[in-house]
Design a protein around this motif. Structure first.
Motif, PDB file in Angstrom:
ATOM      1  N   ASP A  69      16.954 -11.068 -30.498  1.00 22.20           N
ATOM      2  CA  ASP A  69      16.252 -11.298 -29.233  1.00 22.20           C
ATOM      3  C   ASP A  69      16.956 -10.589 -28.087  1.00 22.20           C
ATOM      4  O   ASP A  69      16.310  -9.949 -27.247  1.00 22.20           O
ATOM      5  N   LEU A  70      18.269 -10.693 -28.050  1.00 23.48           N
ATOM      6  CA  LEU A  70      19.040 -10.049 -26.983  1.00 23.48           C
ATOM      7  C   LEU A  70      18.906  -8.534 -27.049  1.00 23.48           C
ATOM      8  O   LEU A  70      18.771  -7.868 -26.021  1.00 23.48           O
ATOM      9  N   ARG A  71      18.922  -7.980 -28.254  1.00 20.96           N
ATOM     10  CA  ARG A  71      18.739  -6.525 -28.414  1.00 20.96           C
ATOM     11  C   ARG A  71      17.368  -6.096 -27.906  1.00 20.96           C
ATOM     12  O   ARG A  71      17.243  -5.099 -27.188  1.00 20.96           O
ATOM     13  N   ARG A  72      16.343  -6.836 -28.296  1.00 20.83           N
ATOM     14  CA  ARG A  72      14.981  -6.491 -27.884  1.00 20.83           C
ATOM     15  C   ARG A  72      14.811  -6.587 -26.373  1.00 20.83           C
ATOM     16  O   ARG A  72      14.157  -5.737 -25.762  1.00 20.83           O
ATOM     17  N   ASN A  73      15.408  -7.599 -25.761  1.00 21.84           N
ATOM     18  CA  ASN A  73      15.323  -7.744 -24.307  1.00 21.84           C
ATOM     19  C   ASN A  73      16.058  -6.612 -23.599  1.00 21.84           C
ATOM     20  O   ASN A  73      15.586  -6.096 -22.584  1.00 21.84           O
ATOM     21  N   ASN A  74      17.204  -6.210 -24.117  1.00 19.55           N
ATOM     22  CA  ASN A  74      17.950  -5.114 -23.504  1.00 19.55           C
ATOM     23  C   ASN A  74      17.221  -3.786 -23.667  1.00 19.55           C
ATOM     24  O   ASN A  74      17.230  -2.949 -22.767  1.00 19.55           O
ATOM     25  N   GLU A  75      16.578  -3.573 -24.805  1.00 21.96           N
ATOM     26  CA  GLU A  75      15.801  -2.344 -25.002  1.00 21.96           C
ATOM     27  C   GLU A  75      14.582  -2.309 -24.087  1.00 21.96           C
ATOM     28  O   GLU A  75      14.229  -1.269 -23.553  1.00 21.96           O
ATOM     29  N   ALA A  76      13.940  -3.454 -23.918  1.00 16.72           N
ATOM     30  CA  ALA A  76      12.743  -3.509 -23.072  1.00 16.72           C
ATOM     31  C   ALA A  76      13.101  -3.268 -21.608  1.00 16.72           C
ATOM     32  O   ALA A  76      12.303  -2.697 -20.859  1.00 16.72           O
ATOM     33  N   GLY A  77      14.292  -3.681 -21.198  1.00 22.33           N
ATOM     34  CA  GLY A  77      14.689  -3.522 -19.804  1.00 22.33           C
ATOM     35  C   GLY A  77      15.467  -2.258 -19.522  1.00 22.33           C
ATOM     36  O   GLY A  77      15.834  -1.994 -18.385  1.00 22.33           O
ATOM     37  N   ALA A  78      15.709  -1.464 -20.547  1.00 15.86           N
ATOM     38  CA  ALA A  78      16.499  -0.237 -20.359  1.00 15.86           C
ATOM     39  C   ALA A  78      15.696   0.782 -19.558  1.00 15.86           C
ATOM     40  O   ALA A  78      14.494   0.953 -19.771  1.00 15.86           O
ATOM     41  N   GLN A  79      16.368   1.433 -18.659  1.00 13.51           N
ATOM     42  CA  GLN A  79      15.735   2.465 -17.850  1.00 13.51           C
ATOM     43  C   GLN A  79      16.399   3.798 -18.149  1.00 13.51           C
ATOM     44  O   GLN A  79      17.608   3.929 -18.120  1.00 13.51           O
ATOM     45  N   VAL A  80      15.570   4.776 -18.437  1.00 16.73           N
ATOM     46  CA  VAL A  80      16.066   6.108 -18.737  1.00 16.73           C
ATOM     47  C   VAL A  80      16.156   6.891 -17.429  1.00 16.73           C
ATOM     48  O   VAL A  80      15.210   6.881 -16.623  1.00 16.73           O
ATOM     49  N   PRO A  81      17.278   7.565 -17.152  1.00 20.09           N
ATOM     50  CA  PRO A  81      17.392   8.316 -15.909  1.00 20.09           C
ATOM     51  C   PRO A  81      16.415   9.487 -15.895  1.00 20.09           C
ATOM     52  O   PRO A  81      16.118  10.099 -16.913  1.00 20.09           O
ATOM     53  N   LEU A  82      15.904   9.756 -14.706  1.00 19.38           N
ATOM     54  CA  LEU A  82      14.970  10.872 -14.544  1.00 19.38           C
ATOM     55  C   LEU A  82      15.737  12.188 -14.575  1.00 19.38           C
ATOM     56  O   LEU A  82      16.804  12.320 -13.995  1.00 19.38           O
ATOM     57  N   THR A  83      15.173  13.160 -15.253  1.00 19.10           N
ATOM     58  CA  THR A  83      15.773  14.481 -15.262  1.00 19.10           C
ATOM     59  C   THR A  83      14.894  15.402 -14.420  1.00 19.10           C
ATOM     60  O   THR A  83      13.694  15.508 -14.640  1.00 19.10           O
ATOM     61  N   ALA A  84      15.516  16.029 -13.472  1.00 21.18           N
ATOM     62  CA  ALA A  84      14.732  16.879 -12.564  1.00 21.18           C
ATOM     63  C   ALA A  84      14.823  18.334 -12.948  1.00 21.18           C
ATOM     64  O   ALA A  84      15.602  18.831 -13.618  1.00 21.18           O
TER      65      ALA A  84
END
Length: 84
Positions: A69-84
């Protein structure tokens, strides 16, 4: 027997043991205290569980979290940095 007649024994490979954390269940209080999720209050964790915004187990009316559950919650809330 000679050295050629006897085979060298290879050690049996055992299945990797699952760590104890895989079977442990954490309460919302422990999740906040140990900072396993990015929330600072127990109330916010409970409310998100009631609204089914977080993955959790509600066995017997109690909210608990497994390692999965903790893994799934962390994956769902992960934000990938934008690459410009």
């Amino acid at each position: 027997m000679t050295a050629k007649a006897t085979k060298t024994r290879t050690p049996h490979r055992q299945a990797p043991e699952a760590s104890e954390a895989e079977f442990r269940r954490w309460t919302p209080e422990e999740v906040v205290r140990l900072q396993l999720l990015p929330y600072r209050s127990v109330r916010s964790v409970r409310e998100k569980c009631y609204r089914r915004e977080l993955f959790c187990h509600r066995d017997g009316g109690r909210i608990t979290f497994t390692a999965e559950d903790l893994r799934r919650n962390n994956e769902a809330g992960a934000q990938v940095p934008l690459t410009a």
